[in-house]
Design an enzyme around this catalytic site. Structure first.
Site, mmCIF file in Angstrom:
data_model
loop_
_atom_site.group_PDB
_atom_site.id
_atom_site.type_symbol
_atom_site.label_atom_id
_atom_site.label_comp_id
_atom_site.label_asym_id
_atom_site.label_seq_id
_atom_site.Cartn_x
_atom_site.Cartn_y
_atom_site.Cartn_z
ATOM 1 N N LYS A 211 0.949 -1.423 0.281
ATOM 2 C CA LYS A 211 -0.153 0.094 0.191
ATOM 3 C C LYS A 211 1.218 0.829 0.246
ATOM 4 O O LYS A 211 1.792 2.069 1.113
ATOM 5 C CB LYS A 211 -0.730 -0.258 1.263
ATOM 6 C CG LYS A 211 -2.112 0.736 0.812
ATOM 7 C CD LYS A 211 -2.572 1.865 2.419
ATOM 8 C CE LYS A 211 -1.587 2.572 2.346
ATOM 9 N NZ LYS A 211 -1.609 4.225 1.561
ATOM 10 N N GLU A 287 10.379 1.477 9.819
ATOM 11 C CA GLU A 287 11.567 2.222 9.669
ATOM 12 C C GLU A 287 10.787 3.728 10.294
ATOM 13 O O GLU A 287 10.253 4.139 8.957
ATOM 14 C CB GLU A 287 12.011 2.579 8.281
ATOM 15 C CG GLU A 287 12.997 0.647 7.744
ATOM 16 C CD GLU A 287 14.246 0.906 8.083
ATOM 17 O OE1 GLU A 287 14.461 2.007 9.000
ATOM 18 O OE2 GLU A 287 14.796 0.413 8.061
ATOM 19 N N CYS A 321 13.817 10.860 5.444
ATOM 20 C CA CYS A 321 13.914 10.846 6.543
ATOM 21 C C CYS A 321 15.374 10.786 7.650
ATOM 22 O O CYS A 321 15.659 10.939 8.774
ATOM 23 C CB CYS A 321 13.516 9.427 7.238
ATOM 24 S SG CYS A 321 14.484 8.116 5.638
ATOM 25 N N GLU A 419 10.885 16.478 14.090
ATOM 26 C CA GLU A 419 10.953 16.030 13.223
ATOM 27 C C GLU A 419 10.399 17.227 11.920
ATOM 28 O O GLU A 419 8.980 17.524 12.528
ATOM 29 C CB GLU A 419 10.762 14.722 12.310
ATOM 30 C CG GLU A 419 11.186 14.848 10.691
ATOM 31 C CD GLU A 419 10.476 12.571 10.908
ATOM 32 O OE1 GLU A 419 9.668 12.402 11.066
ATOM 33 O OE2 GLU A 419 11.751 12.078 10.198
HETATM 34 P P1 TAP Z 1 2.648 7.874 7.878
HETATM 35 O O1 TAP Z 1 1.365 9.273 8.265
HETATM 36 O O2 TAP Z 1 3.391 7.213 8.999
HETATM 37 O O3 TAP Z 1 2.747 7.669 7.155
HETATM 38 C C1 TAP Z 1 2.997 6.071 6.142
HETATM 39 C C2 TAP Z 1 2.068 5.308 5.286
HETATM 40 O O4 TAP Z 1 1.622 4.790 6.608
HETATM 41 C C3 TAP Z 1 1.442 5.824 4.805
HETATM 42 O O5 TAP Z 1 1.454 4.592 3.864
HETATM 43 C C4 TAP Z 1 0.004 5.419 4.821
HETATM 44 O O6 TAP Z 1 -0.877 5.923 4.689
HETATM 45 C C5 TAP Z 1 0.020 4.633 5.858
HETATM 46 N N1 TAP Z 1 -1.125 4.522 7.205
HETATM 47 C C6 TAP Z 1 -1.498 5.782 8.303
HETATM 48 N N2 TAP Z 1 -2.361 4.930 8.941
HETATM 49 C C7 TAP Z 1 -2.442 3.670 8.796
HETATM 50 C C8 TAP Z 1 -2.948 2.853 9.622
HETATM 51 N N3 TAP Z 1 -4.162 3.243 10.777
HETATM 52 N N4 TAP Z 1 -2.327 1.422 9.510
HETATM 53 C C9 TAP Z 1 -1.800 1.012 8.559
HETATM 54 N N5 TAP Z 1 -1.083 1.975 8.005
HETATM 55 C C10 TAP Z 1 -1.154 3.421 7.728
HETATM 56 O O7 TAP Z 1 4.051 8.432 7.777
HETATM 57 P P2 TAP Z 1 4.599 9.723 6.518
HETATM 58 O O8 TAP Z 1 3.632 11.418 6.700
HETATM 59 O O9 TAP Z 1 3.596 8.999 4.886
HETATM 60 O O10 TAP Z 1 5.701 10.429 6.158
HETATM 61 C C11 TAP Z 1 6.505 10.778 6.866
HETATM 62 C C12 TAP Z 1 7.139 10.226 8.044
HETATM 63 O O11 TAP Z 1 8.211 9.000 7.412
HETATM 64 C C13 TAP Z 1 8.562 10.819 8.889
HETATM 65 O O12 TAP Z 1 8.423 10.287 9.916
HETATM 66 C C14 TAP Z 1 9.809 10.432 7.793
HETATM 67 O O13 TAP Z 1 10.794 10.275 9.006
HETATM 68 C C15 TAP Z 1 9.194 8.837 7.657
HETATM 69 N N6 TAP Z 1 10.027 8.019 7.332
HETATM 70 C C16 TAP Z 1 11.166 7.845 7.415
HETATM 71 C C17 TAP Z 1 12.168 6.130 6.871
HETATM 72 C C18 TAP Z 1 12.605 5.392 7.370
HETATM 73 S S1 TAP Z 1 13.711 4.484 5.513
HETATM 74 N N7 TAP Z 1 12.811 5.313 8.976
HETATM 75 C C19 TAP Z 1 12.066 6.534 5.783
HETATM 76 C C20 TAP Z 1 11.072 7.844 4.304
HETATM 77 C C21 TAP Z 1 9.741 8.463 5.626
HETATM 78 P P3 TAP Z 1 -1.567 7.466 3.824
HETATM 79 O O14 TAP Z 1 -1.028 7.308 2.744
HETATM 80 O O15 TAP Z 1 -3.152 7.211 3.798
HETATM 81 O O16 TAP Z 1 -1.301 8.615 4.773
#
Ligand code: TAP
Length: 517
Positions: A211, A287, A321, A419
């Site tokens: 997803k 991650e 990230c 962050e």
């Molecule tokens: P999230 O809001 O956590 O979303 C990540 C993924 O999880 C999206 O596909 C999201 O869907 C999904 N999701 C949301 N709620 C969920 C639930 N209840 N059950 C299952 N899946 C769910 O993060 P983001 O805002 O997209 O990304 C930014 C964050 O990712 C930052 O904190 C960043 O640091 C972190 N990040 C970490 C890394 C590594 S390698 N550590 C790499 C990249 C990013 P939706 O699309 O609907 O939101």
């Protein structure tokens, strides 16, 4: 949207079957690219249950690009059933070396289509095209090739256990795939996050469904089309754009999913881990977020420190990230460092990400853009000195955020602790004669994803590497990741590694066999 037919590739060449999909034509970058807009389940493109769709917005002009099918929990169940059938059927029949060859075929196809993939990524996520080509797509191809090489090198061991004399005993281990894996990825590097996780997962012999983030699922759908052309059997790879709270949650809850690979924020990671435990105790790797410290000592190579210090924050418009969330600059060089960063920022080209001279594109989506504005307002309210940016780029439509610099940031401030995930440099000073309190400050965070240090003194650099609580340490460089090197965080940045041999192990289980003779 109109129907497209492509020839399906059988294992020995074209099998003559056709793959139909509905898609839209992206006209950009002097190209016309057909992009599928349906869910990809069991080797075919299909509508979502109830014809639900998501609007996909181009962050450069804030206009709706297309509608994409939006998966429900019922769609997730269909995909899991398909992945389950494939795991115990066609995929089990596929040898490790054939699996590797399919992955190499896919990598070759991605290479042939790399300009198309980079164009889609750039339009959908706002990534600067040159970076999308090199990193988003380039490192994705590297990941498929690298992990393809692991397929026929997954080995167990023989273990000298104590025999019950006069009998002998042979104990050996087998590394086996886990089963159906769910992958959930964020929006910052859509194709690369997919590839980092999925290539390791598939190399280990699993089947999967992904997803992708709801804001930018288009490269994942184009990728799905390429998996058919590469010859993957139906059900091995399934791609389901949808909402996290709905489709994502259904993946985490599903009884037949045995492993979940997640990249995203720490709060959602915690929530997902609970769902994994409550449903069927599925294994998970997480991650998560970061607030990585970057230390710049006065004895550094200043040119390098400025260049890498800037890319540690502004690379991929801060949607990175491992971005350095805090810069600690030694007081003796602080003012010069800030002056040189500001000089470079004034000449940074901001604009259309498809333009080859652009260095900084729009933020990924509206909610994120607004969060960055709020982040900066909190910094100002708490007394940090905003020396550059902190606002929308004037006179530009789209989610263009001015690269930002804060100085005089103290450890207790919100912007020093949270962050931003955006192009915001947070600078604090330190006294070079007190490295102990510097290390305490650097480690005073619940995150532990990455870190960096600039100094010409190798002893100082290696002692930083010893003491810093982070999964990645960069010395006199930043953002230097490679598909062969393990990547992942400590503390609340999660656990389990992407990339490198360790990533393959995340998608394997160990069986121990004992024979008495
Ligand atoms: P999230 O809001 O956590 O979303 C990540 C993924 O999880 C999206 O596909 C999201 O869907 C999904 N999701 C949301 N709620 C969920 C639930 N209840 N059950 C299952 N899946 C769910 O993060 P983001 O805002 O997209 O990304 C930014 C964050 O990712 C930052 O904190 C960043 O640091 C972190 N990040 C970490 C890394 C590594 S390698 N550590 C790499 C990249 C990013 P939706 O699309 O609907 O939101």
């Amino acid at each position: 949207s109109q129907l497209v037919k492509i020839m399906r590739q059988g294992s020995g060449g074209s099998s003559g079957q056709q793959l139909d999909f509905e898609g839209f034509t992206l006209k950009a970058n002097k190209r016309e690219i057909r992009v599928p807009t349906q869910l990809f389940i069991n080797g075919v493109f299909v509508d979502a249950e109830g014809q639900r769709t998501l609007d996909i917005v181009n962050p450069t002009n804030e206009e709706v690009l297309c509608q994409v099918a939006c998966a429900s929990s019922g769609d997730v169940d269909r995909a899991v059933q398909a992945a389950h059938t494939a795991f115990y059927g066609s995929w089990k029949q596929t040898t490790a070396r054939q699996r590797g060859q399919l992955m190499l075929n896919l990598a070759d196809l991605m290479e042939q289509h790399k300009e198309e993939l980079a164009t889609i990524e750039s339009v959908d996520s706002g990534a600067v095209y040159t970076l999308a080509l090199k990193t988003h797509v380039g490192m994705s191809i590297d990941a498929w090739r690298y992990f393809a090489g692991w397929c026929d090198k997954i080995q167990g061991s023989t273990i000298p256990v104590n025999p019950a004399r006069p009998n002998n005993v042979l104990t050996f281990t087998r590394k086996e795939p886990i089963g159906v894996c769910g992958l959930i990825t964020p929006w910052n590097y859509p194709l690369m996050m997919l590839s980092w996780k999925m290539a390791a997962c598939i190399a280990a012999g699993n089947t999967c469904l992904i997803k992708p983030a709801q804001t930018c699922p288009l490269t994942a759908l184009k990728f799905a089309e390429l998996t058919v052309r590469a010859g993957f059997p139906p059900g091995v790879i399934n791609v389901l754009p949808g909402k996290g709270s709905d489709a994502g949650q259904a993946v985490a809850d599903h009884q037949l999913v045995r492993k979940l690979g997640f990249t995203g924020s720490t709060p959602i990671g915690k929530h997902i881990m609970k769902s994994c435990a409550d449903s069927n105790l599925k294994k998970c790797s997480l991650e998560l977020g970061g607030k990585s410290p970057l230390i710049i000592f006065a004895d550094c190579d200043m040119d390098k420190a400025v260049k890498h210090g800037m890319s540690s924050v502004f690379f991929n418009k801060g949607e990175n990230c491992i971005a350095a969330g805090r810069l600690f600059v030694e007081d003796r060089i602080h003012d010069e460092f800030v002056r040189r960063v500001l000089k470079d920022l004034r000449t940074m080209t901001i604009g259309d990400p498809l333009n080859r001279s652009t260095a900084h594109g729009p933020q990924n989506h509206k909610a994120h853009f607004e969060k960055l504005l709020d982040f900066c307002q909190r910094g100002v309210a708490e007394g940090a000195q905003l020396v550059y940016g902190g606002c929308r780029v004037p006179d530009l439509k789209g989610y263009f955020f001015t690269p930002t610099v804060f100085t005089n940031v103290t450890d207790d401030m919100y912007i020093a602790q949270e962050e931003s995930f955006g192009p915001i440099m947070i600078i604090s000073k330190f006294n070079g004669s007190d490295v102990d309190s510097l290390m305490q400050r650097a480690n005073r965070t619940e995150y532990g994803l990455a870190s960096g240090v600039f100094t010409k003194d190798i002893g100082k650099a290696l002692s930083f590497a010893d003491r810093v609580e982070a999964g990645t340490v960069f010395i006199n460089v930043y953002n230097k990741t490679d598909v062969a090197a393990p990547f992942g965080g400590f503390k609340q940045s999660g656990y389990g590694k992407d990339l490198g041999q360790e990533a393959v192990n995340e998608y394997l289980k160990t069986k121990c066999v004992t024979v008495e003779y």
